[in-house]
Design a protein around this motif. Structure first.
Motif, PDB file in Angstrom:
ATOM      1  N   GLY A 142      -5.243   1.044   7.113  1.00  0.00           N
ATOM      2  CA  GLY A 142      -4.047   0.736   6.355  1.00  0.00           C
ATOM      3  C   GLY A 142      -2.833   0.225   7.083  1.00  0.00           C
ATOM      4  O   GLY A 142      -2.244  -0.763   6.696  1.00  0.00           O
ATOM      5  N   GLY A 202       0.797  -1.224   0.000  1.00  0.00           N
ATOM      6  CA  GLY A 202       0.000   0.000   0.000  1.00  0.00           C
ATOM      7  C   GLY A 202       0.823   1.264   0.000  1.00  0.00           C
ATOM      8  O   GLY A 202       0.295   2.339  -0.304  1.00  0.00           O
ATOM      9  N   TRP A 211      -1.661  -3.128  -3.327  1.00  0.00           N
ATOM     10  CA  TRP A 211      -2.960  -3.680  -2.960  1.00  0.00           C
ATOM     11  C   TRP A 211      -3.243  -4.931  -3.804  1.00  0.00           C
ATOM     12  O   TRP A 211      -2.830  -5.021  -4.958  1.00  0.00           O
ATOM     13  CB  TRP A 211      -4.078  -2.664  -3.240  1.00  0.00           C
ATOM     14  CG  TRP A 211      -4.235  -1.606  -2.195  1.00  0.00           C
ATOM     15  CD1 TRP A 211      -3.408  -0.539  -1.983  1.00  0.00           C
ATOM     16  CD2 TRP A 211      -5.290  -1.505  -1.240  1.00  0.00           C
ATOM     17  NE1 TRP A 211      -3.885   0.229  -0.945  1.00  0.00           N
ATOM     18  CE2 TRP A 211      -5.043  -0.337  -0.473  1.00  0.00           C
ATOM     19  CE3 TRP A 211      -6.416  -2.273  -0.951  1.00  0.00           C
ATOM     20  CZ2 TRP A 211      -5.886   0.062   0.560  1.00  0.00           C
ATOM     21  CZ3 TRP A 211      -7.259  -1.873   0.071  1.00  0.00           C
ATOM     22  CH2 TRP A 211      -6.988  -0.726   0.825  1.00  0.00           C
ATOM     23  N   ALA A 238      -6.329   4.057   3.441  1.00  0.00           N
ATOM     24  CA  ALA A 238      -5.010   4.049   4.085  1.00  0.00           C
ATOM     25  C   ALA A 238      -5.083   4.629   5.492  1.00  0.00           C
ATOM     26  O   ALA A 238      -4.456   4.115   6.426  1.00  0.00           O
ATOM     27  CB  ALA A 238      -4.013   4.826   3.240  1.00  0.00           C
ATOM     28  N   ARG A 267      -7.688  -6.466   6.648  1.00  0.00           N
ATOM     29  CA  ARG A 267      -7.676  -5.268   5.800  1.00  0.00           C
ATOM     30  C   ARG A 267      -8.441  -5.558   4.492  1.00  0.00           C
ATOM     31  O   ARG A 267      -7.910  -5.431   3.408  1.00  0.00           O
ATOM     32  CB  ARG A 267      -6.243  -4.825   5.505  1.00  0.00           C
ATOM     33  CG  ARG A 267      -5.511  -4.328   6.750  1.00  0.00           C
ATOM     34  CD  ARG A 267      -4.173  -3.704   6.402  1.00  0.00           C
ATOM     35  NE  ARG A 267      -3.199  -4.689   5.941  1.00  0.00           N
ATOM     36  CZ  ARG A 267      -1.971  -4.374   5.516  1.00  0.00           C
ATOM     37  NH1 ARG A 267      -1.582  -3.103   5.458  1.00  0.00           N
ATOM     38  NH2 ARG A 267      -1.136  -5.325   5.126  1.00  0.00           N
ATOM     39  N   PRO A 280      -3.431  -5.750   1.722  1.00  0.00           N
ATOM     40  CA  PRO A 280      -4.846  -5.383   1.854  1.00  0.00           C
ATOM     41  C   PRO A 280      -5.569  -5.730   0.558  1.00  0.00           C
ATOM     42  O   PRO A 280      -4.961  -5.815  -0.511  1.00  0.00           O
ATOM     43  CB  PRO A 280      -4.801  -3.867   2.086  1.00  0.00           C
ATOM     44  CG  PRO A 280      -3.520  -3.423   1.451  1.00  0.00           C
ATOM     45  CD  PRO A 280      -2.557  -4.562   1.635  1.00  0.00           C
TER      46      PRO A 280
END
Length: 681
Positions: free
Chosen positions: A664, A24, A474, A660, A524, A445
């Protein structure tokens, strides 16, 4: 709200040279500006009388204006704009619109967005002139027209809202093209709720069309009719070709006359899949041309689909260029009507939308995992049975190849649903960046997308919106939950009476599958969706505890309000999908605010006539009062789907920063000024 120009370190391709950084937080050259530049859309392709390709493209940097463009006169030159800057080629018929232009020789007729009148233009040397009356505003709309060269008229679908904007009248009308006065169109066919695909034979003697009525959607049950045209231009008598048998549920689509005067069309009467058929007129009999458990078309949401076209030949047989979709992939082929045989062409695209026949070639609209939405010219050999050339004529993102080393290639996923023995499908995009890697202990995530429609289909092609996420670390998954297109009628009808249940269960099952298989971080998990996908997003967050945050783009919070406000086209659709009044109440996220438990960001166009702004405002206010982190972004001048570059960019960046900040454990590399979040800032 500004994104900096990213400077990435040099990379020699070795894994041990990669920078280790949290998922991320990776830097990527696929910025929001790059994505916005790739947001061009196509609203139809055609070939003029000289064999030149024309298309309508939307331009985010011109506030989403749609322009008719002609291919360059010679290689290396720029394509030529046909539409003057004072005009926008776009119809609002049935709100979703579709192909708003038709070309015959050097003449184009198009629907102008501002006033919705039809205009005639001679390509290259004239300014558009109106051919329909001025009703004082955009209250009469036209779509999906064809020329009748014999009578110098234009036959098209008309949607008339003069008496009622909620319940407009739809008819098929004939319009005089060369009249100096804008005469009132002549009604040829009327009386049912909806019409589409008016198609004349080459002699102008027979008109085919599709019609359907409430409570059906066109993919539920429709009828194909043929009307015989008298000398005065009226329909003298008519016959129902398909869909009229009360014992046979089918949804015919895309009628088209061959040069020999034979009527071909697509329907799902035999196996629940849309296949090609032909009408034997003298016996009033429908015969199968090619049968396979695959879809040769898709649900009618917008006007002007062209899933097959005829290839000119000197013989007695009809050669048909067509595509079908099976197990998540499109195939391009040439069907020989006389032999009932299909020859597949080696095609670069894995997803095909439209096909138009040219001179010794095909123009194919499609995409693949490394090609964004494009139009390609497929050159055929002398026998018209093999492809000997493939060249891209238009691309929504012609510069995307420079980012290819960052692309995440979609992986087909099949997972179990909550129903024993039943499967659903998705495309999984793992994080991908040649510069960065995460630690072995960390899982990425996940952003799960629930597509719209809900009869749409995730198609596993290059979308820089998705690559924006995956190149930053991601994981992304695009789900074809039960109710999606591409898998036949039975799969599509899983959602009837079960919207808010099947789609929600399948999205949650997909996320859990990816967690259990070790691909993503179960703490996440985020979800996003547009329109009907926005409803599924809100329903997942209200009725399940699988996801930790969500974003809804013009999504539905209150089903009862939607039913009361939605335009005529879908006015019975929601009841078909949900069922009883109790179910409508129980499955509306706005009535279960107490069950929400995670952050949500909402985006809404203020000119949206399908999902009105009040939907987003109601759920925003309710969640704000509950004390959850929530944000609402409203855009002036945007309707159902955002078109302006600045709004596309802002939406993408703010989703990233929102997630985020709230789930995040990482900092976004881009310099983005975050918006204010209620109950956080």
């Amino acid at each position: 709200m500004a994104s900096s120009t990213l400077t990435l370190p040099p990379f020699d391709g070795a894994e041990d040279q990669k920078i280790t950084a949290p998922y991320g937080s990776w830097k990527s050259p696929i910025t929001a500006e790059v994505v916005t530049g790739a947001e061009k859309r196509l609203s139809g392709v055609a070939v003029d009388g000289h064999g030149r390709l024309l298309w309508v493209e939307s331009r985010p940097n011109e506030a989403g204006r749609e322009v008719l463009v002609k291919e360059a006169n010679k290689p290396g030159d720029e394509p030529i704009d046909i539409t003057p800057k004072e005009f926008t080629v776009r119809t609002l018929a049935q709100e979703y619109g579709g192909k708003g232009f038709t070309v015959c020789g050097d003449t184009v007729v198009f629907s102008n967005y501002e006033d919705q009148r039809l205009y005639k233009q001679i390509i290259g040397d004239s300014f558009p002139v109106p051919i329909t009356p001025d009703y004082g505003g955009p209250v009469v709309r036209y779509a999906d027209g064809v020329f009748d060269s014999g009578s110098q008229s234009y036959v098209t679908v008309r949607e008339d809202t003069r008496d009622s904007s909620i319940n407009p009248t739809t008819t098929i009308v004939s319009i005089t093209v060369n009249s100096e006065t804008n005469q009132e169109p002549k009604v040829l066919v009327g009386g049912n709720d909806f019409y589409a695909f008016p198609r004349l034979d080459s002699k102008g003697e027979r008109l085919a069309w599709i019609e359907w009525g409430h409570p059906n959607m066109p993919w539920d049950k429709a009828e194909l009719w043929v009307g015989y045209i008298s000398k005065d231009g009226d329909i003298s008598h008519r016959i129902c070709v398909a869909g009229g048998d009360p014992m046979l549920v089918e949804s015919p689509s895309e009628p088209k006359w061959s040069s020999k005067g034979e009527l071909f069309f697509i329907t799902d009467r035999k196996n629940g899949f849309w296949n090609l058929y032909k009408w034997i007129e003298h016996r009033n009999e429908v015969v199968s041309i090619y049968s396979i458990d695959a879809e040769f078309t898709k649900p009618f949401w917008v006007f002007g689909a062209c899933s097959f076209d005829f290839i000119p030949t000197n013989g007695n047989n009809s050669l048909i260029a067509c595509s079908y979709r099976q197990f998540g992939k499109s195939y391009l082929g040439i069907l020989d009507d006389a032999q009932n045989s299909l020859t597949l062409l080696n095609d670069t695209f894995t997803d095909i939308s439209n096909i138009v026949s040219g001179s010794d070639c095909l123009y194919v609209q499609g995409a693949s995992s490394i090609h964004p939405l494009s139009v390609a010219k497929v050159t055929l050999d002398q026998s018209k049975s093999k492809a000997v050339g493939f060249s891209i004529m238009w691309s929504s993102s012609p510069n995307s190849t420079k980012y290819e080393s960052y692309f995440s290639v979609p992986e087909p996923v099949e997972f179990s649903t909550v129903v024993a023995g039943q499967k659903a499908y998705a495309y999984f995009y793992p994080p991908s960046n040649p510069i960065y890697q995460a630690s072995e202990e960390e899982k990425p995530p996940l952003l799960l997308e629930s597509h719209g429609g809900p009869t749409d289909e995730a198609r596993g092609v290059l979308d820089l919106n998705i690559q924006y996420w995956t190149s930053r670390g991601w994981a992304y998954v695009d789900v074809n939950y039960g109710g999606s297109t591409g898998y036949g009628r039975e799969y599509r009808e899983r959602l009837l009476g079960n919207w808010g249940i099947v789609d929600v269960n399948d999205c949650c099952s997909c996320a859990r599958y990816l967690v259990e298989s070790g691909n993503v971080d179960g703490e996440r998990l985020c979800i996003t969706g547009k329109s009907a996908g926005g409803y599924t997003t809100l329903a997942c967050l209200a009725f399940r505890q699988t996801f930790k945050a969500g974003s809804s783009l013009f999504g539905i919070a209150d089903l009862a309000s939607l039913i009361a406000e939605i335009p005529k086209f879908e006015s019975h659709y929601i009841r078909n999908l949900v069922g009883s009044e109790d179910a409508i109440f129980e499955r509306s996220p706005i009535n279960s605010v107490d069950k929400f438990s995670c952050p949500i960001i909402l985006f809404q166009g203020l000119d949206d006539k399908i999902v009105t702004p009040e939907q987003a405002r109601k759920i925003h206010m309710a969640l704000k009062h509950k004390g959850l982190p929530v944000a609402l972004v409203e855009y002036e001048g945007e309707s159902h789907g955002f078109r302006k570059a600045e709004n596309l960019k802002y939406t993408l960046e703010q989703q990233m920063v929102f997630f985020a900040r709230l789930i995040g454990n990482f900092k976004v590399a881009d310099e983005i000024t975050p918006l204010k979040i209620d109950n956080v800032d």
